[in-house]
Design a protein around this motif. Sequence first.
Motif, PDB file in Angstrom:
ATOM      1  N   PHE A 315      56.542  39.312  41.168  1.00 21.56           N
ATOM      2  CA  PHE A 315      57.934  39.739  41.329  1.00 21.56           C
ATOM      3  C   PHE A 315      58.589  39.062  42.535  1.00 21.56           C
ATOM      4  CE2 PHE A 315      57.077  42.675  38.028  1.00 21.56           C
ATOM      5  CZ  PHE A 315      58.309  43.092  37.543  1.00 21.56           C
ATOM      6  N   LEU A 316      57.818  38.765  43.559  1.00 21.28           N
ATOM      7  CA  LEU A 316      58.363  38.042  44.700  1.00 21.28           C
ATOM      8  C   LEU A 316      58.777  36.627  44.300  1.00 21.28           C
ATOM      9  CD1 LEU A 316      58.955  37.735  47.724  1.00 21.28           C
ATOM     10  CD2 LEU A 316      56.531  37.190  48.062  1.00 21.28           C
ATOM     11  N   LEU A 317      57.930  35.939  43.542  1.00 17.96           N
ATOM     12  CA  LEU A 317      58.263  34.592  43.076  1.00 17.96           C
ATOM     13  C   LEU A 317      59.486  34.611  42.172  1.00 17.96           C
ATOM     14  CD1 LEU A 317      54.658  33.268  42.331  1.00 17.96           C
ATOM     15  CD2 LEU A 317      56.142  32.582  44.227  1.00 17.96           C
ATOM     16  N   ALA A 328      55.879  33.575  36.043  1.00 17.36           N
ATOM     17  CA  ALA A 328      55.108  34.289  37.053  1.00 17.36           C
ATOM     18  C   ALA A 328      54.045  35.167  36.407  1.00 17.36           C
ATOM     19  CB  ALA A 328      56.046  35.133  37.917  1.00 17.36           C
ATOM     20  N   SER A 329      54.395  35.792  35.276  1.00 15.57           N
ATOM     21  CA  SER A 329      53.437  36.625  34.561  1.00 15.57           C
ATOM     22  C   SER A 329      52.256  35.803  34.051  1.00 15.57           C
ATOM     23  CB  SER A 329      54.134  37.325  33.390  1.00 15.57           C
ATOM     24  OG  SER A 329      53.222  38.057  32.613  1.00 15.57           O
ATOM     25  N   ARG A 330      52.503  34.564  33.632  1.00  9.16           N
ATOM     26  CA  ARG A 330      51.403  33.721  33.141  1.00  9.16           C
ATOM     27  C   ARG A 330      50.361  33.480  34.229  1.00  9.16           C
ATOM     28  NH1 ARG A 330      55.687  30.798  30.613  1.00  9.16           N
ATOM     29  NH2 ARG A 330      55.512  29.049  32.092  1.00  9.16           N
ATOM     30  N   VAL A 374      62.779  42.565  48.629  1.00  4.13           N
ATOM     31  CA  VAL A 374      62.752  42.121  47.240  1.00  4.13           C
ATOM     32  C   VAL A 374      62.248  43.278  46.375  1.00  4.13           C
ATOM     33  CG1 VAL A 374      62.392  39.713  47.855  1.00  4.13           C
ATOM     34  CG2 VAL A 374      60.406  41.194  47.471  1.00  4.13           C
ATOM     35  N   PRO A 375      62.519  43.234  45.059  1.00  2.00           N
ATOM     36  CA  PRO A 375      62.081  44.338  44.201  1.00  2.00           C
ATOM     37  C   PRO A 375      60.566  44.585  44.301  1.00  2.00           C
ATOM     38  CG  PRO A 375      63.625  42.929  43.037  1.00  2.00           C
ATOM     39  CD  PRO A 375      63.304  42.228  44.324  1.00  2.00           C
ATOM     40  N   VAL A 376      60.206  45.843  44.390  1.00  3.55           N
ATOM     41  CA  VAL A 376      58.800  46.247  44.452  1.00  3.55           C
ATOM     42  C   VAL A 376      58.380  46.720  43.064  1.00  3.55           C
ATOM     43  CG1 VAL A 376      57.130  47.834  45.474  1.00  3.55           C
ATOM     44  CG2 VAL A 376      59.023  46.922  46.865  1.00  3.55           C
ATOM     45  N   PRO A 377      57.370  46.098  42.454  1.00  8.11           N
ATOM     46  CA  PRO A 377      56.948  46.527  41.123  1.00  8.11           C
ATOM     47  C   PRO A 377      56.128  47.818  41.190  1.00  8.11           C
ATOM     48  CG  PRO A 377      55.568  44.722  41.894  1.00  8.11           C
ATOM     49  CD  PRO A 377      56.633  44.922  42.935  1.00  8.11           C
ATOM     50  N   ILE A 378      56.567  48.794  40.429  1.00  6.78           N
ATOM     51  CA  ILE A 378      55.883  50.089  40.364  1.00  6.78           C
ATOM     52  C   ILE A 378      55.243  50.210  38.988  1.00  6.78           C
ATOM     53  CG2 ILE A 378      56.099  52.577  40.620  1.00  6.78           C
ATOM     54  CD1 ILE A 378      56.905  50.973  43.121  1.00  6.78           C
ATOM     55  N   VAL A 379      53.922  50.318  38.941  1.00  6.85           N
ATOM     56  CA  VAL A 379      53.220  50.468  37.669  1.00  6.85           C
ATOM     57  C   VAL A 379      53.342  51.916  37.220  1.00  6.85           C
ATOM     58  CG1 VAL A 379      51.011  50.290  36.465  1.00  6.85           C
ATOM     59  CG2 VAL A 379      51.623  48.601  38.225  1.00  6.85           C
TER      60      VAL A 379
END
Length: 390
Positions: A315-317, A328-330, A374-379
């Motif tokens: 998510f930072l990239l 980025a997911s790859r 930057v957005p923080v990914p929350i699982v």
Amino acid sequence: MSNETVFTNARIVLRDEVVHGSVRVADGMIADISSTPTTTGEDLHGDFLMPGIVEVHTDQVEAHFQPRPKRYWDPIPAVIAHDAQMAASGMTTVLDALRIGTGPTDGNSMARNARTLVDAVVHAADSGLLRADHFVHLRCEVSTPDVVDVFDQVGLHERVRMVSLMDHTPGQRQYADVEAFRTYMVGKGRLTNDEFDAHVVELHRLSAAYADPHRRQMAERATARGITMAAHDDATQAHVDESTALGVGISEFPTTVDAARAARAAGQLVVMGAPNIVRGGSHSGNVAASELLAEGLLDILSSDYVPASPLQAAFLLFARGDLTLPAASRLISANPAKAVGLDDRGSIAIGTRGDLIRVHAYDEAPSEQHPLGVPVPIVRAVWREGARVA
């Protein structure tokens, strides 16, 4: 009757694009992907639906097994606690990187503990105790006297899927700067400052005696078993030439741009630590992962020592504009799955496993508590073969 789940109103991260729609999983496999949200199914309220992370190098199970110096946890509960942490970080496939090879500061315990931990991971996985799908990655310290013997005891497990050939002798590779090695060893409490110089002399003696023959013997055994091989901390063209001749397919944590470039030219996939991306550089003073990315020399990110770092790095990239979210997911799903021959997972596509994660991007302005801003990914949820596990 098939077991079916539908996820709808999701931003679906496919291999090359993000679509707003729905995904249907039947009998553990992705059966349909639609760019139109359905009126039935689990509403993800616009959150991202991403492939489960495929983690090829995490040391964290060792930290759960030995939470304090010389203090050990029961191995099966340690593996279960580690697995829960990895699943909560979005990982649906994990290669637990367990070190084999007893060094001078390890006493007589490292080889015994390696066998204990490998057996614990295999038992817990085969018994259905774990949320993620776990395999074993053996980190083989080739400059130790017993590394080959220990591999012969633990390397026959079917879940051993990867080996890395490591030599942490100071003055080369990861610790080209010997003072960085001093900082690490003394800071970790493994040595006093007065003990350090004699320790380095002993490490050089062991490397001269064992590193080259053990590297070849480990490569022969891995090749015979069809196990994916990685070179660890290559720094020079000569290092890459050596690993290529041994049949290595992955360059794990190359320490220089030249080594990464040589690895790519030799057909090796380049792995770097996601903490390197998040922190903005290497803790050892080696090449930054972002520099390799800018040169087009980065294929895979691993969590290394911070389980939450792969998703955060992706998510930072994306937020910085360095990569699209699918690209980025790859780095954390499709590419690592391919690297270790797990072609049935790592992407959201019809016919692949229903290994999925629901991710909410928490967006907040920069602050003292959140300096990157930057957005923080929350699982928010994790599914393995369509069954919710976290």
